[in-house]
Design a protein around this motif. Structure first.
Motif, short mmCIF file in Angstrom:
data_model
loop_
_atom_site.label_atom_id
_atom_site.label_comp_id
_atom_site.label_asym_id
_atom_site.label_seq_id
_atom_site.Cartn_x
_atom_site.Cartn_y
_atom_site.Cartn_z
N ASP A 214 -11.43 -10.54 8.17
CA ASP A 214 -10.40 -9.86 8.40
C ASP A 214 -11.18 -8.56 7.69
O ASP A 214 -10.42 -7.75 8.37
N LYS A 215 -11.57 -8.42 6.49
CA LYS A 215 -11.25 -7.15 6.12
C LYS A 215 -12.57 -5.92 7.41
O LYS A 215 -12.79 -5.23 6.75
N LEU A 216 -13.72 -7.01 7.22
CA LEU A 216 -14.90 -6.74 9.01
C LEU A 216 -14.09 -5.64 9.58
O LEU A 216 -14.14 -4.85 10.43
N ARG A 217 -13.49 -6.49 10.44
CA ARG A 217 -12.33 -5.99 11.24
C ARG A 217 -12.08 -4.73 11.39
O ARG A 217 -11.45 -3.66 11.99
N MET A 223 -14.26 2.49 11.56
CA MET A 223 -15.11 3.23 12.70
C MET A 223 -15.24 3.41 14.25
O MET A 223 -15.46 4.59 14.12
N GLY A 224 -14.00 2.58 14.11
CA GLY A 224 -14.08 2.90 15.27
C GLY A 224 -13.17 4.21 16.36
O GLY A 224 -13.79 5.11 16.85
N ALA A 231 -22.29 6.23 12.05
CA ALA A 231 -20.89 5.16 12.68
C ALA A 231 -20.22 4.07 13.80
O ALA A 231 -20.13 2.35 13.57
N ALA A 232 -21.10 4.21 14.93
CA ALA A 232 -20.89 3.03 15.80
C ALA A 232 -22.33 1.93 15.80
O ALA A 232 -22.20 0.49 16.28
N GLU A 239 -19.43 -6.09 14.06
CA GLU A 239 -19.45 -7.43 14.75
C GLU A 239 -19.93 -8.04 15.16
O GLU A 239 -19.28 -9.30 15.17
N ARG A 240 -21.96 -8.11 14.65
CA ARG A 240 -22.39 -8.88 15.23
C ARG A 240 -21.67 -9.86 13.76
O ARG A 240 -22.13 -11.16 14.18
#
Length: 260
Positions: A214-217, A223-224, A231-232, A239-240
């Motif tokens: 959840d933190k990574l999301r 970043m999106g 950043a991309a 995401e991986r």
């Protein structure tokens, strides 16, 4: 008798009976006092780098009537013990990189002579500690995961045994994880998430890694909004990692094999 936090109680529970313990970074000396009060340890060194916490440990030891059995010493890492003086070392509440450095420096100075047990609780960088143990010939005999005040703590028990290399090879066998990943990635996951914790899955383990995902999301979402290529790329990496965490948790729900 002192009442310990769940984290410290878990650490104490992994200390072998009648150990001579060095608690490095002992802060207020709660752990060594408890170990002596419960009879789990016969002698302890409370090592602390900073004078303030050291004096607090001295007061704690005096109040418990254990001045003759717990030595409070000021020093950096394992410098507070003599070779052969203790057989168990506990280190808790610091980063994995610092913990590995303390162990390496202590080993080089002969301070781990006679030590047969390490009980380690890194706050971050748990994989660095597991890697150090693996590289230095220690066997990771057990792991505990504790949830306290919204945080997760991993406690690692390492021992010296004659067949440590063979046992470690079995413990970190990448075929344990039924994932469509190469062996190197599977070993990374075992070091990162804990080989015993994955073999003995719990609701606490699932909550921890669901929280990490959840933190990574949330970071990915921020970043999106950036137009930079860097950043991309970082977003794709995260995401991986999220996908990998979800895959591991999914296989733990369906594949609850125990290690033997």
């Amino acid at each position: 008798m002192l009442k310990l936090s769940r984290r410290l109680q878990t650490i104490a529970g992994l200390v072998p009976q009648h150990s001579r313990v060095a608690d490095i970074g002992s802060d207020h000396g709660l752990l060594p006092v408890y170990l002596l009060q419960t009879g789990r340890s016969d002698f302890a060194v409370a090592g602390e780098l900073n004078e303030g916490p050291l004096q607090a440990a001295v007061r704690q030891i005096e109040a418990a009537g254990l001045t003759g059995r717990i030595a409070a010493r000021r020093g950096n890492g394992l410098a507070v013990v003599e070779p052969g003086e203790v057989d168990c070392v506990t280190i808790a509440g610091m980063g994995g990189a610092l913990m590995a450095a303390i162990l390496s420096e202590g080993m080089a100075a002969g301070k781990l002579e006679g030590v047969t047990t390490l009980v380690l609780q890194p706050n971050v960088g748990e994989d660095l500690v597991r890697r150090w143990l693996l590289q230095q010939g220690w066997y990771l005999a057990a792991e505990r995961l504790v949830e306290e005040d919204g945080k997760w703590y991993e406690v690692l028990l390492a021992v010296r045994i004659a067949d440590a290399e063979a046992c470690s090879t079995m413990l970190y066998n990448p075929t344990f994880l039924p994932l469509d990943r190469d062996e190197e990635e599977k070993r990374r996951l075992l070091l990162h998430m804990g080989p015993w914790l994955l073999r003995q899955p719990s609701n606490v383990l699932r909550r921890k890694w669901q929280s990490e995902a959840d933190k990574l999301r949330k970071i990915c979402a921020r970043m999106g909004r950036s137009d930079s290529a860097e950043a991309a790329e970082k977003q794709r990496e995260m995401e991986r990692e999220i996908e990998t965490i979800e895959e591991v948790l999914g296989c733990l729900q369906t594949d609850k094999r125990s290690f033997s």
